[in-house]
Design an enzyme around this catalytic site. Sequence first.
Site, PDB file in Angstrom:
ATOM      1  N   GLY A  61       0.644  -1.212   0.302  1.00  0.00           N
ATOM      2  CA  GLY A  61       0.350   0.087   0.132  1.00  0.00           C
ATOM      3  C   GLY A  61       0.578   1.246  -0.096  1.00  0.00           C
ATOM      4  O   GLY A  61       2.080   1.225  -0.196  1.00  0.00           O
ATOM      5  N   SER A  62       0.553   2.375   0.033  1.00  0.00           N
ATOM      6  CA  SER A  62       0.645   3.663  -0.200  1.00  0.00           C
ATOM      7  C   SER A  62       1.870   3.779   0.859  1.00  0.00           C
ATOM      8  O   SER A  62       2.065   3.433   2.231  1.00  0.00           O
ATOM      9  CB  SER A  62      -0.165   4.664   1.027  1.00  0.00           C
ATOM     10  OG  SER A  62       0.459   6.160   1.173  1.00  0.00           O
ATOM     11  N   THR A  63       2.818   4.792   0.523  1.00  0.00           N
ATOM     12  CA  THR A  63       4.481   4.308   1.185  1.00  0.00           C
ATOM     13  C   THR A  63       3.791   6.029   2.593  1.00  0.00           C
ATOM     14  O   THR A  63       5.011   5.741   3.699  1.00  0.00           O
ATOM     15  CB  THR A  63       5.059   5.187   0.494  1.00  0.00           C
ATOM     16  OG1 THR A  63       4.894   6.464  -0.640  1.00  0.00           O
ATOM     17  CG2 THR A  63       5.797   4.422  -1.217  1.00  0.00           C
ATOM     18  N   VAL A  64       2.946   6.464   2.105  1.00  0.00           N
ATOM     19  CA  VAL A  64       2.915   7.312   3.037  1.00  0.00           C
ATOM     20  C   VAL A  64       2.379   6.522   4.592  1.00  0.00           C
ATOM     21  O   VAL A  64       2.567   6.790   5.912  1.00  0.00           O
ATOM     22  CB  VAL A  64       1.113   7.855   3.241  1.00  0.00           C
ATOM     23  CG1 VAL A  64       0.987   8.267   4.428  1.00  0.00           C
ATOM     24  CG2 VAL A  64       1.276   8.903   2.249  1.00  0.00           C
TER      25      VAL A  64
END
Lengths: 132, 379
Positions: A61-64
Amino acid sequence: MRIKGKIVFSGIVEGQLVVSKKAISFLGGVDVETGVIRERGHPLEGIGLKGKILLLPRGKGSTVGSYTLYQMKKNGVAPSGIFSVQGDEMVASGAIISEIPMLYEPRGELLNIPCGKRAILNAKEGYLEVQD
Amino acid sequence: MELGKHERDILKGRKGEGMKKALEILIILAEIHNAKRLIPITSAQISGVSYKTIGDAGLEFLKDMAEAEIKVNTPTTLNPAGVDFTSELKFPEDFVEKQREIIDTYTKMGVLPSCTCTPYYAGNLPRMGDHIAWAESSAVIYANSVLGAMTNRESALSALSAALVGKVPDYGLHMKENRAPTLLVEVEYPIISEADYAALGYHIGQNYEGIPYFRIRKKPRAEDLKTLGAALATGQVSMFHYHNITPEASYYHIDKIEKVELGQKEVSEAYEKLNSTEDVDIIAVGCPHAGISEILDVIKADPKREVWVFTSKNLKELFRDRIDNENIKLIADTCMVVSPLEKMGIKSIGVNSAKAAFYSMNLSNLKVKFDSLENLLRD
């Protein structure tokens, strides 16, 4: 039993193991207030990561998600240590900014270890020691 | 890994904790990707700016970093935020406040608040062969493919780390041998509009990894290459070649690579996947941020319904007082993907960008109509 790995962030922690056979998405997949995995249908849905040593194949998923791990740490609900099969950028960067001891690329089978066992993650010398 | 004196000093903590963490991140990335060294960069582009995407977690981290009084070591520009502070549009107040804080923390670190995904239209224009550390997948693919600069697809955190240290691990698209095409794409239908380029890019991006080489007779506009790249980058593609157009295309023999021929069927499928409604609240163009030709297209079309045009602040300024049609809203510093449209009463959106369509559906839960600007305005 001892499994060696490469060091991402140095440190020594002791705790109970949480073993995820599936990748974990931190952004959206974990509650930052409680540290509980909330991704629907995830094998560990409902399981808390607070203070645990987390074994996982990799992040997803998101690198956030790196920031999510940081906020979990500030909220006091982050895992105390992490051992990832793959060197995953999102999880590794998250561990560094959150100062969570972390290893990757285990030399041995990591994800067959049962949940709940106690272990020492020595990310100073680069191994996980699982107690019998 | 080989480290210079500057890096060894950083690791000893002589340049502060934040700088040390940034370098530690770069070293781990180097190890993960078997890079043997860090190489100097000429610019950085940082993503992770909108409060909508990084949330309180990101803000918290950035505040802590900025407090350590560290500065970037290379010219560094910023991705779009969630808000245009100078716009007449009503953005939610608490969101605006958080957004301001995020930009302030970046500015404190010496990052230029360009707030655009097209840094190459706003003064951050790398030369061919320059090593750069860019996040924002659409800018990465444009820099590699159209400009011939060299960058991997950095994350918000790795781009920030590279900007602070001024270096990046040497692997992937920083190495010439990794920039060769891996898939020859031929198209057996007429490409007419910008949306056709977007649909083509979306189809390839969702089904292939690697570096496509497009052999298409039609000569694209520069903006078409931007749209094509952004659509490709909704998947894992970070570079493409375009026969007779992009600067590195002529380096390679393409006879021996895997070939795919796309027909009407594939492009229709792409259009279908990117469409979920017929009627839309607004039409929005500028994903990635609109260039001069695209803004002129909208003005020339003289729309009878509202069209939001997202662009960089220098182009917004350039066109100020040059637009008579009240239906055209020029908006800078943000875009349809990273602004909180869903909290501003917008439920459906018409776009001519596959990237905008993809993320409006999947990130903002909006209903989407995807077509060319001409067709969107016709209805």
